[in-house]
Design an enzyme around this catalytic site. Structure first.
Site, PDB file in Angstrom:
ATOM      1  N   TRP A  71       0.616  -1.122   0.310  1.00  0.00           N
ATOM      2  CA  TRP A  71       0.243   0.275  -0.378  1.00  0.00           C
ATOM      3  C   TRP A  71       0.548   1.472   0.221  1.00  0.00           C
ATOM      4  CZ3 TRP A  71       0.157   3.747   4.385  1.00  0.00           C
ATOM      5  CH2 TRP A  71       1.173   3.112   5.187  1.00  0.00           C
ATOM      6  N   GLU A 140      11.645 -16.933 -10.121  1.00  0.00           N
ATOM      7  CA  GLU A 140      12.127 -18.192  -9.848  1.00  0.00           C
ATOM      8  C   GLU A 140      11.189 -19.204 -10.096  1.00  0.00           C
ATOM      9  OE1 GLU A 140      13.294 -17.498  -5.683  1.00  0.00           O
ATOM     10  OE2 GLU A 140      14.013 -15.721  -5.715  1.00  0.00           O
ATOM     11  N   TYR A 141      11.718 -19.964 -11.404  1.00  0.00           N
ATOM     12  CA  TYR A 141      13.077 -20.400 -12.359  1.00  0.00           C
ATOM     13  C   TYR A 141      11.957 -20.562 -13.045  1.00  0.00           C
ATOM     14  CZ  TYR A 141      15.347 -20.401  -8.200  1.00  0.00           C
ATOM     15  OH  TYR A 141      15.827 -19.780  -6.026  1.00  0.00           O
ATOM     16  N   MET A 210      22.132 -16.371  -6.387  1.00  0.00           N
ATOM     17  CA  MET A 210      21.487 -16.859  -5.172  1.00  0.00           C
ATOM     18  C   MET A 210      22.285 -17.880  -4.423  1.00  0.00           C
ATOM     19  SD  MET A 210      17.259 -15.854  -5.439  1.00  0.00           S
ATOM     20  CE  MET A 210      17.893 -16.444  -7.421  1.00  0.00           C
ATOM     21  N   THR A 211      23.530 -17.971  -3.675  1.00  0.00           N
ATOM     22  CA  THR A 211      24.134 -18.689  -3.217  1.00  0.00           C
ATOM     23  C   THR A 211      24.111 -18.914  -1.949  1.00  0.00           C
ATOM     24  OG1 THR A 211      25.894 -17.241  -3.196  1.00  0.00           O
ATOM     25  CG2 THR A 211      25.799 -18.981  -4.802  1.00  0.00           C
ATOM     26  N   ASP A 213      19.857 -20.807   0.484  1.00  0.00           N
ATOM     27  CA  ASP A 213      19.292 -22.294   0.970  1.00  0.00           C
ATOM     28  C   ASP A 213      19.533 -23.009   0.588  1.00  0.00           C
ATOM     29  OD1 ASP A 213      17.222 -19.621   2.201  1.00  0.00           O
ATOM     30  OD2 ASP A 213      16.134 -19.142  -0.087  1.00  0.00           O
TER      31      ASP A 213
END
Length: 467
Positions: A71, A140-141, A210-211, A213
């Site tokens: 918002w 993703e992805y 995104m190295t 998780d």
């Protein structure tokens, strides 16, 4: 030799522009404002001199056009981009997508040349209208999670068409070209399924890999969130692939220029619930650990919550993977600390990668009150080690696209509902006298916005569009 000289030229140019040979790209999340007490995070908590690039996460998509989600996104846009008044070298990008966004809207948008152009036009007007310097694609992805195989090719086409449009708009407007980056997978399967790496390497300004998780409470055994290396003598294919060293070198070996690759650094860890007396890496686990008091997500702790968890916990250094872990009772934590950031950063420099990305600003100990290591201990480790300039020079011009209500057409009041927006609901309104301008009304305050040269405000899409 030609390649070496070219790479050197790129690094020297970057050094001249930013005061460092490296990028430090930090994500700002628009949901961190909802965390309670000292966990609440807003643009005023951001140190404008800490990172070279800030990426606002996330924007959404409606009818193939980029859109706000929260918002108060517009208010946060103004505040975040206003930080460039304090640091004239700072670049801001807007990220579209994210894990929760999924793939369906991306698939629909890239499916035809017409829908892609609708998106691209909306992106340019949106970024220029709100004062961003570029776009970050966080799909993703491609080719996974319900995205069909042809999206791998269409992802490349989208990136190529975005860059072509950004270059043309930069020339026509006389402004610096908009930047284009992408948040991309660290897992080999998603990399193979989703990206034409050599082609993207020619188009994107940089990749945000995104190295992290790699392991989490979804796993059936404990594992590190972002290990630098695999465990020795481990024959499990996932364990061999799921580490920073493999992911980054795989991107490079598949054709992404090393100087365009940013290594992912997480300012959070994952917790597991142990299901045996084994407390090592790879121990049996039966789900996520307890949620933190501020992030309130099972199996997930911000670094400032980790510092509290570590009191009374047994801490271990995972030497083969160069990251720590800890356990307390039945709770097991895989995480990063200042030491692991230093080790990964030295590895980054040794391998000539272009920089680091941090997910995310709000998860470090930004206030410095939890860990007794000063504000932003993890990100400051990167800032210092990567040689990011400590000199923070204010911009010579006001970059936030806003003026006080008293300066807006029809203004003259003291705020709180005077001027054009007096009595109007929050929203965007056309300027009845000038098609190139429009107004943002936020709690009765009037902000005057202007479309880029050649564009006019289009009420049908609430965006700037070609006339």
């Amino acid at each position: 030799m030609a390649k070496l000289l070219l790479g050197t030229a790129v690094i020297l140019l970057t050094c001249l522009e930013l005061g460092s040979a490296y990028r430090l790209v930090c994500y700002f999340t628009n949901w961190s404002q909802y965390r309670p007490g000292p966990g609440k995070y807003l643009p005023e908590n951001v140190d404008p001199c800490l990172c070279t690039h800030l990426i606002y996460a996330f924007a959404g998509m409606k009818e193939n056009q980029i859109s706000t989600i929260e918002w108060n996104d517009v208010t946060l846009y103004h505040s975040l981009n206003g930080l460039k008044n304090k640091n004239g070298n700072l670049k801001t990008l807007l990220s579209v997508g994210g894990w929760n966004f999924g793939t369906q809207k991306f698939t629909a948008m890239v499916s035809s040349a017409g829908t892609r152009q609708i998106f691209i036009k909306s992106v340019i007007s949106f970024l220029r209208g709100y004062g961003f310097d570029g776009l970050d694609i966080d799909w993703e992805y491609p080719g996974s999670r319900g995205s069909p195989p042809q999206d791998k090719l269409l992802y490349t086409v989208l990136a190529q068409e975005l860059m072509t449009a950004f270059e043309a708009e930069g020339k026509s407007s006389g402004k610096p070209r908009l930047l284009l980056s992408a948040a991309v997978a660290g897992g080999k399967n998603n990399i193979d399924t989703g990206y034409e790496i050599p082609q993207l390497g020619q188009v994107l300004d940089f990749f945000n890999v995104m190295t992290y998780d790699f392991f989490g409470p979804w796993s059936h055994a404990t594992g590190e969130n972002s290990p630098l290396y695999p465990l020795p003598n481990d024959k499990n294919t996932l364990n061999i692939d799921y580490n920073v060293n493999f992911a980054m070198n795989y991107w490079k070996d598949q054709g992404a220029p090393a100087e365009k690759l940013n290594v992912g650094f997480p300012t959070y860890g994952h917790t597991f619930r142990l299901s045996s007396s084994n407390t090592g890496v790879g121990a049996p686990a039966s789900g996520p650990g307890l949620a933190g008091p501020y992030t309130r997500q099972a199996g997930f702790l911000a670094y400032y919550e980790i510092c509290t968890f570590l009191k009374g916990a047994t801490m271990k250094w995972n030497a083969p993977q160069m990251v720590p872990y800890a356990y307390k009772g039945t709770e097991w934590l895989g995480y990063d600390n200042v030491e692991s950031f230093k080790d990964k950063m030295e590895w980054l420099k040794k391998n000539n990668f272009g920089g680091a990305i941090v997910w995310d600003l709000a998860l470090d100990d930004f206030s410095g009150t939890f860990c007794n290591q000063g504000p932003y201990p993890l990100i400051n480790t990167l800032h210092t080690g990567l040689g990011i300039s400590a000199a923070c020079v204010p911009s010579k011009t006001t970059l936030a696209p806003a003026v006080p209500p008293s300066q807006a057409p029809g203004g003259g009041g003291s705020g709180g509902g005077s001027g054009f927006c007096a009595g109007k609901a929050n929203g965007t309104y056309p300027d009845p006298k000038d098609k190139n301008k429009f107004y943002q009304c936020i709690n009765g305050v009037t902000y005057v916005e202007q479309c880029a040269a050649g564009l006019v405000f289009d009420p049908s899409c609430v965006c700037c569009n070609w006339a």
